[in-house]
Scaffold this motif. Sequence first.
Motif, mmCIF file in Angstrom:
data_model
loop_
_atom_site.group_PDB
_atom_site.id
_atom_site.type_symbol
_atom_site.label_atom_id
_atom_site.label_comp_id
_atom_site.label_asym_id
_atom_site.label_seq_id
_atom_site.Cartn_x
_atom_site.Cartn_y
_atom_site.Cartn_z
ATOM 1 N N GLU A 97 0.823 -1.202 0.000
ATOM 2 C CA GLU A 97 0.000 0.000 0.000
ATOM 3 C C GLU A 97 0.865 1.263 0.000
ATOM 4 N N MET A 98 2.001 1.211 0.677
ATOM 5 C CA MET A 98 2.903 2.362 0.738
ATOM 6 C C MET A 98 3.693 2.556 -0.548
ATOM 7 N N GLY A 99 3.543 1.633 -1.512
ATOM 8 C CA GLY A 99 4.183 1.844 -2.800
ATOM 9 C C GLY A 99 5.238 0.838 -3.190
ATOM 10 N N ALA A 100 5.455 -0.192 -2.358
ATOM 11 C CA ALA A 100 6.452 -1.207 -2.716
ATOM 12 C C ALA A 100 5.963 -2.015 -3.916
ATOM 13 N N ASP A 101 6.913 -2.479 -4.716
ATOM 14 C CA ASP A 101 6.590 -3.288 -5.880
ATOM 15 C C ASP A 101 6.653 -4.776 -5.578
ATOM 16 N N ASP A 102 7.425 -5.151 -4.583
ATOM 17 C CA ASP A 102 7.504 -6.538 -4.145
ATOM 18 C C ASP A 102 8.110 -6.534 -2.752
ATOM 19 N N TYR A 103 8.119 -7.678 -2.097
ATOM 20 C CA TYR A 103 8.672 -7.780 -0.758
ATOM 21 C C TYR A 103 9.382 -9.114 -0.615
ATOM 22 N N LEU A 104 10.288 -9.180 0.345
ATOM 23 C CA LEU A 104 11.019 -10.399 0.631
ATOM 24 C C LEU A 104 11.186 -10.482 2.142
ATOM 25 N N VAL A 105 10.900 -11.654 2.699
ATOM 26 C CA VAL A 105 10.953 -11.835 4.146
ATOM 27 C C VAL A 105 12.340 -12.321 4.565
ATOM 28 N N ALA A 110 20.526 -14.303 -1.153
ATOM 29 C CA ALA A 110 20.876 -13.258 -2.108
ATOM 30 C C ALA A 110 20.412 -13.638 -3.509
ATOM 31 N N ARG A 111 20.423 -14.931 -3.803
ATOM 32 C CA ARG A 111 19.986 -15.404 -5.116
ATOM 33 C C ARG A 111 18.506 -15.090 -5.339
ATOM 34 N N GLU A 112 17.676 -15.292 -4.304
ATOM 35 C CA GLU A 112 16.251 -14.994 -4.454
ATOM 36 C C GLU A 112 16.021 -13.500 -4.608
ATOM 37 N N LEU A 113 16.764 -12.693 -3.849
ATOM 38 C CA LEU A 113 16.623 -11.241 -3.979
ATOM 39 C C LEU A 113 16.982 -10.805 -5.392
ATOM 40 N N LEU A 114 18.043 -11.350 -5.947
ATOM 41 C CA LEU A 114 18.432 -11.008 -7.318
ATOM 42 C C LEU A 114 17.318 -11.361 -8.294
#
Length: 245
Positions: A97-105, A110-114
């Motif tokens: 809602e604040m404008g993020a395009d995606d999130y990661l917990v 690092a591979r998943e973030l990439l």
Amino acid sequence: MEHIDHILIVDDDREIRELVSAYLKKNGLRATAVADGRQMRTFLEANTVDLIVLDIMMPGDDGLVLSRELRVGRHKATPIVMLTARSDEMDRIIGLEMGADDYLVKPFSARELLARIKAVLRRARMLPANLQVSEAGQLLRFGQWRLDTTARHLVDEAGTAIALSGAEYRLLRVFVDHPQRVLNRDQLLNLTQGREAELFDRSIDLLVSRVRQRLGDDAREPTYIKTVRSEGYVLSMPVEIVEPR
């Protein structure tokens, strides 16, 4: 010269900053890492980036405050991937809602973030599937509204621009690219966020509600985005491509 995507990492955890920065550089990206909102603002005053990785839980201004700030400034179109130590669904919804395009917990690889970064950048630059039109100066009209695909905002009949977050723009763009067609939540989530719907993920319902507010739509009797019970949502208006005045 070939463009190399520049990623800004904003996280108060030095180990995460160094790990992520090194991994992104190793995989062919430019990366800059800062520790807080103050450093982020200073860097962005003199630089542009292609995407921001933003931690939610930070001292001072947290990621939600910074995301909201970014979405009303000159970096409003810059994609944001949020990092959160919480897995609670409400935190994810608030982040979107604040404008993020995606999130990661956290903890994350690092591979998943990439992979998330590349997917978000790809979606941000994707041409519409149906209306293969030039983005330069195009307006998409539906009802009393026009969607400016260059500035990525709404324009009302009086010519007033209505700002949209990245997630709101992508959702509305999916609707105007598929007018008068019922789209279910799984389709909307996959088209806007590039991943399969998670069980009980209500982020699409929230985004639909936010876009309805931007359009001045009555949630109980909406004119533009209608709810089709047990099926999904539909943009009830036809869409046409118009040239700017």
